[in-house]
Enzyme design. Structure first.
Site, PDB file in Angstrom:
ATOM      1  N   THR A 130       4.240  13.820  42.491  1.00 16.78           N
ATOM      2  CA  THR A 130       3.145  13.021  43.041  1.00 16.78           C
ATOM      3  C   THR A 130       2.202  12.496  41.960  1.00 16.78           C
ATOM      4  O   THR A 130       1.881  13.206  41.001  1.00 16.78           O
ATOM      5  CB  THR A 130       2.336  13.870  44.049  1.00 16.78           C
ATOM      6  OG1 THR A 130       3.252  14.429  44.996  1.00 16.78           O
ATOM      7  CG2 THR A 130       1.298  13.039  44.780  1.00 16.78           C
ATOM      8  N   GLU A 246      12.678  23.249  50.003  1.00 19.29           N
ATOM      9  CA  GLU A 246      11.217  23.153  50.007  1.00 19.29           C
ATOM     10  C   GLU A 246      10.700  23.032  51.447  1.00 19.29           C
ATOM     11  O   GLU A 246       9.770  23.736  51.854  1.00 19.29           O
ATOM     12  CB  GLU A 246      10.758  21.930  49.192  1.00 19.29           C
ATOM     13  CG  GLU A 246       9.258  21.703  49.298  1.00 19.29           C
ATOM     14  CD  GLU A 246       8.705  20.638  48.357  1.00 19.29           C
ATOM     15  OE1 GLU A 246       9.512  20.007  47.644  1.00 19.29           O
ATOM     16  OE2 GLU A 246       7.475  20.462  48.341  1.00 19.29           O
ATOM     17  N   LEU A 341      -9.760  31.378  70.716  1.00 24.61           N
ATOM     18  CA  LEU A 341      -9.693  32.569  71.578  1.00 24.61           C
ATOM     19  C   LEU A 341     -10.624  33.674  71.086  1.00 24.61           C
ATOM     20  O   LEU A 341     -10.997  34.565  71.835  1.00 24.61           O
ATOM     21  CB  LEU A 341      -8.252  33.102  71.627  1.00 24.61           C
ATOM     22  CG  LEU A 341      -7.313  32.361  72.595  1.00 24.61           C
ATOM     23  CD1 LEU A 341      -5.859  32.713  72.291  1.00 24.61           C
ATOM     24  CD2 LEU A 341      -7.648  32.697  74.045  1.00 24.61           C
TER      25      LEU A 341
HETATM   26  C1  FAD Z   1      -2.172  21.647  48.017  1.00 25.63           C
HETATM   27  C2  FAD Z   1      -1.161  20.610  47.638  1.00 25.63           C
HETATM   28  C3  FAD Z   1      -0.042  20.987  46.910  1.00 25.63           C
HETATM   29  C4  FAD Z   1       0.884  20.018  46.500  1.00 25.63           C
HETATM   30  N1  FAD Z   1       1.918  20.398  45.687  1.00 25.63           N
HETATM   31  C5  FAD Z   1       2.679  19.418  45.115  1.00 25.63           C
HETATM   32  C6  FAD Z   1       3.610  19.744  44.073  1.00 25.63           C
HETATM   33  O1  FAD Z   1       3.786  20.904  43.688  1.00 25.63           O
HETATM   34  N2  FAD Z   1       4.313  18.728  43.492  1.00 25.63           N
HETATM   35  C7  FAD Z   1       4.157  17.423  43.874  1.00 25.63           C
HETATM   36  O2  FAD Z   1       4.817  16.558  43.305  1.00 25.63           O
HETATM   37  N3  FAD Z   1       3.286  17.093  44.861  1.00 25.63           N
HETATM   38  C8  FAD Z   1       2.543  18.056  45.483  1.00 25.63           C
HETATM   39  N4  FAD Z   1       1.637  17.718  46.462  1.00 25.63           N
HETATM   40  C9  FAD Z   1       1.533  16.343  46.911  1.00 25.63           C
HETATM   41  C10 FAD Z   1       2.026  16.139  48.337  1.00 25.63           C
HETATM   42  O3  FAD Z   1       3.434  16.234  48.382  1.00 25.63           O
HETATM   43  C11 FAD Z   1       1.512  14.761  48.796  1.00 25.63           C
HETATM   44  O4  FAD Z   1       0.117  14.912  48.997  1.00 25.63           O
HETATM   45  C12 FAD Z   1       2.189  14.264  50.043  1.00 25.63           C
HETATM   46  O5  FAD Z   1       3.540  13.960  49.793  1.00 25.63           O
HETATM   47  C13 FAD Z   1       1.512  13.012  50.606  1.00 25.63           C
HETATM   48  O6  FAD Z   1       1.257  12.070  49.617  1.00 25.63           O
HETATM   49  P1  FAD Z   1      -0.232  11.450  49.494  1.00 25.63           P
HETATM   50  O7  FAD Z   1      -1.175  12.573  49.462  1.00 25.63           O
HETATM   51  O8  FAD Z   1      -0.243  10.491  48.375  1.00 25.63           O
HETATM   52  O9  FAD Z   1      -0.439  10.665  50.860  1.00 25.63           O
HETATM   53  P2  FAD Z   1       0.023   9.161  51.177  1.00 25.63           P
HETATM   54  O10 FAD Z   1       1.454   8.985  50.828  1.00 25.63           O
HETATM   55  O11 FAD Z   1      -0.958   8.227  50.593  1.00 25.63           O
HETATM   56  O12 FAD Z   1      -0.100   9.147  52.751  1.00 25.63           O
HETATM   57  C14 FAD Z   1      -1.342   8.952  53.447  1.00 25.63           C
HETATM   58  C15 FAD Z   1      -1.034   8.890  54.937  1.00 25.63           C
HETATM   59  O13 FAD Z   1      -0.161   7.785  55.215  1.00 25.63           O
HETATM   60  C16 FAD Z   1       0.991   8.232  55.877  1.00 25.63           C
HETATM   61  N5  FAD Z   1       2.145   7.435  55.453  1.00 25.63           N
HETATM   62  C17 FAD Z   1       2.549   7.153  54.177  1.00 25.63           C
HETATM   63  N6  FAD Z   1       3.661   6.414  54.202  1.00 25.63           N
HETATM   64  C18 FAD Z   1       3.964   6.212  55.515  1.00 25.63           C
HETATM   65  C19 FAD Z   1       5.006   5.507  56.196  1.00 25.63           C
HETATM   66  N7  FAD Z   1       5.989   4.887  55.542  1.00 25.63           N
HETATM   67  N8  FAD Z   1       4.998   5.505  57.556  1.00 25.63           N
HETATM   68  C20 FAD Z   1       4.031   6.157  58.245  1.00 25.63           C
HETATM   69  N9  FAD Z   1       3.019   6.832  57.650  1.00 25.63           N
HETATM   70  C21 FAD Z   1       2.997   6.861  56.310  1.00 25.63           C
HETATM   71  C22 FAD Z   1       1.145   9.694  55.478  1.00 25.63           C
HETATM   72  O14 FAD Z   1       1.931  10.401  56.422  1.00 25.63           O
HETATM   73  C23 FAD Z   1      -0.305  10.143  55.443  1.00 25.63           C
HETATM   74  O15 FAD Z   1      -0.733  10.447  56.736  1.00 25.63           O
HETATM   75  C24 FAD Z   1       0.717  18.665  46.899  1.00 25.63           C
HETATM   76  C25 FAD Z   1      -0.399  18.307  47.663  1.00 25.63           C
HETATM   77  C26 FAD Z   1      -1.349  19.250  48.000  1.00 25.63           C
HETATM   78  C27 FAD Z   1      -2.575  18.790  48.718  1.00 25.63           C
END
Ligand code: FAD
Length: 383
Positions: A130, A246, A341
């Site tokens: 990410t 995962e 609850l």
């Molecule tokens: C505590 C934590 C641990 C994490 N650990 C890791 C890790 O170890 N390694 C790593 O690489 N990443 C990690 N992540 C990242 C995590 O995988 C991403 O946050 C997640 O994949 C969502 O990406 P984003 O936050 O950029 O949201 P976005 O992709 O910007 O999405 C925002 C919203 O839009 C929606 N959305 C996006 N695209 C679409 C679509 N095509 N159709 C419909 N809805 C859509 C999403 O569902 C979401 O509701 C971690 C995140 C957190 C918070």
């Protein structure tokens, strides 16, 4: 509530017993303290390695247990019961995200260096995909790896990386061909003491506070081409193929935490008297509990179905996505309602549901959001 499932042999039950005993002594008493301190004790992780818990299903030739996937199910079900969700997240990423990637894609030299030490608990791994501008849309990442003789020079930054601040090595996804979209991504294994690598921030988050989640910077990080994990420009497909373990471990963590939350709420509701009878005897609440118990059972069965297919080496893309989204959404509903609850007491830090509720919210987001799981399911249905 304890049920016997045919997947678990006597050996699995012995493993369950030893993980449970380890957690009782080494994890549960410290779960709260670690959450407050925003760091689990790394020695707990190291001990898990010594006890063989980190390499349960890794090949014996690398020091693993050579067991099946049900051993991982047992281990994580017990780890969740300990209440140390941060440790669970760290171990989940280590054994179910980075180690499967090594087992599937690393060459012999990389396995000897990273897999062997990971199984022993002597090194901690992370996966960095990410980026600030590239979340669900993995292929839009901007971090680059540019060839320079026999080396690659990596520049870019990654965000939200679990284990990012404490990892010894990180699998980093980069763009090696900017114009090739999905076909231009390559994974590298980078030791975190490599010059140019920097943990710029340990992020402050709502839940899973004892696990570290970091922002990482790569500035002219030079790595030899031997550090490529798997194949050049095949990184996207490697990442996708490793999503099943995962997502499965997230689903396991979710139903197991939901079971625990509901048990806590039931125990409380049976004791708490209002309007002359236990809260659990008011029919609305009893029905609510019955509904939640049913949803948990359904999500557990859905996860076991995907786990069974994964264990047998079958294509379980659709089943895993179904288990991941449904289980994490149900678990969020369960922790929310279980807290309700318990009335005002549920919201207090002295009761475990306050943390369970904070810890759960992220599970429907990490490892691919609920919407992304539904997108995958629509594709498997040919929509
Ligand atoms: C505590 C934590 C641990 C994490 N650990 C890791 C890790 O170890 N390694 C790593 O690489 N990443 C990690 N992540 C990242 C995590 O995988 C991403 O946050 C997640 O994949 C969502 O990406 P984003 O936050 O950029 O949201 P976005 O992709 O910007 O999405 C925002 C919203 O839009 C929606 N959305 C996006 N695209 C679409 C679509 N095509 N159709 C419909 N809805 C859509 C999403 O569902 C979401 O509701 C971690 C995140 C957190 C918070």
């Amino acid at each position: 509530m304890e049920k016997k499932y045919p997947h678990f042999t006597e050996e699995h039950e012995m493993l369950r017993q030893s993980v449970s005993e380890f957690c009782e002594k080494e994890v549960t008493p410290f779960a709260e303290e670690w959450d407050e301190a925003e760091a689990y004790d790394i020695n707990a992780f190291r001990k898990m390695g010594k006890l063989g818990f980190l390499g349960l299903r890794a090949p014996e030739e690398y020091g693993g247990g050579g067991s099946d996937y049900w051993s991982a199910v047992v281990m994580f079900e017990e780890l969740v019961k300990s209440g140390a969700s941060g440790l669970m997240a760290a171990v989940g990423v280590h054994t179910e995200v980075t180690m499967p990637a090594l087992m599937q894609h690393a060459n012999e030299e990389q396995k000897q260096k990273y897999l062997v030490s990971s199984i022993k608990g002597e090194s901690l791994g992370a996966l960095a995909v990410t980026e600030p501008e590239a979340g669900s849309d993995v292929a839009s990442m901007l971090t680059t790896a540019v060839a320079d003789g026999d080396d690659y020079i990596i520049n870019g930054n990654k965000i939200f990386i679990t284990n990012g601040a404490r990892a010894d090595w990180i699998i980093v996804a980069t763009k090696t061909d900017k114009d090739a979209g999905y076909g231009g991504i390559t994974e590298f294994i980078i030791d975190t003491d490599t010059p140019g690598f920097e943990v710029s921030r340990k992020l402050d988050k709502a839940g899973l506070r004892s696990s570290d989640t970091a922002e990482l910077f790569f500035t002219d990080v030079r790595v030899p081409k031997e550090n490529i994990l798997g194949e050049l420009n095949k990184g996207f497909f490697q990442i996708m193929s490793n999503f099943q373990p995962e997502r499965l471990v997230i689903a396991i963590g979710a139903y197991a935490a939901a079971e625990r939350a509901l048990e806590i709420a039931i125990d409380y509701a049976k004791e708490r008297m209002q309007f002359g009878k236990p809260v659990s005897r008011h029919q609305h609440n009893a029905f609510k509990i019955a509904e939640l118990a049913t949803k948990i059972a359904a999500s557990k069965e859905l996860t076991y179905r995907a786990a069974d297919m994964y264990n047998r080496g079958l294509d379980c893309l659709q089943e895993t996505s179904m288990a991941k989204w449904y289980t994490t959404e149900v678990a969020n509903e369960v922790v929310y309602e279980a807290m309700g609850l318990m009335g005002g007491y549920g919201y207090m830090k002295e009761y475990p549901l306050e943390r369970a509720w904070r810890d759960m919210r992220i599970q429907s987001i990490v490892g691919g959001t609920t919407e992304i799981q539904k997108l995958i399911i629509t594709r498997t249905l040919g929509l």
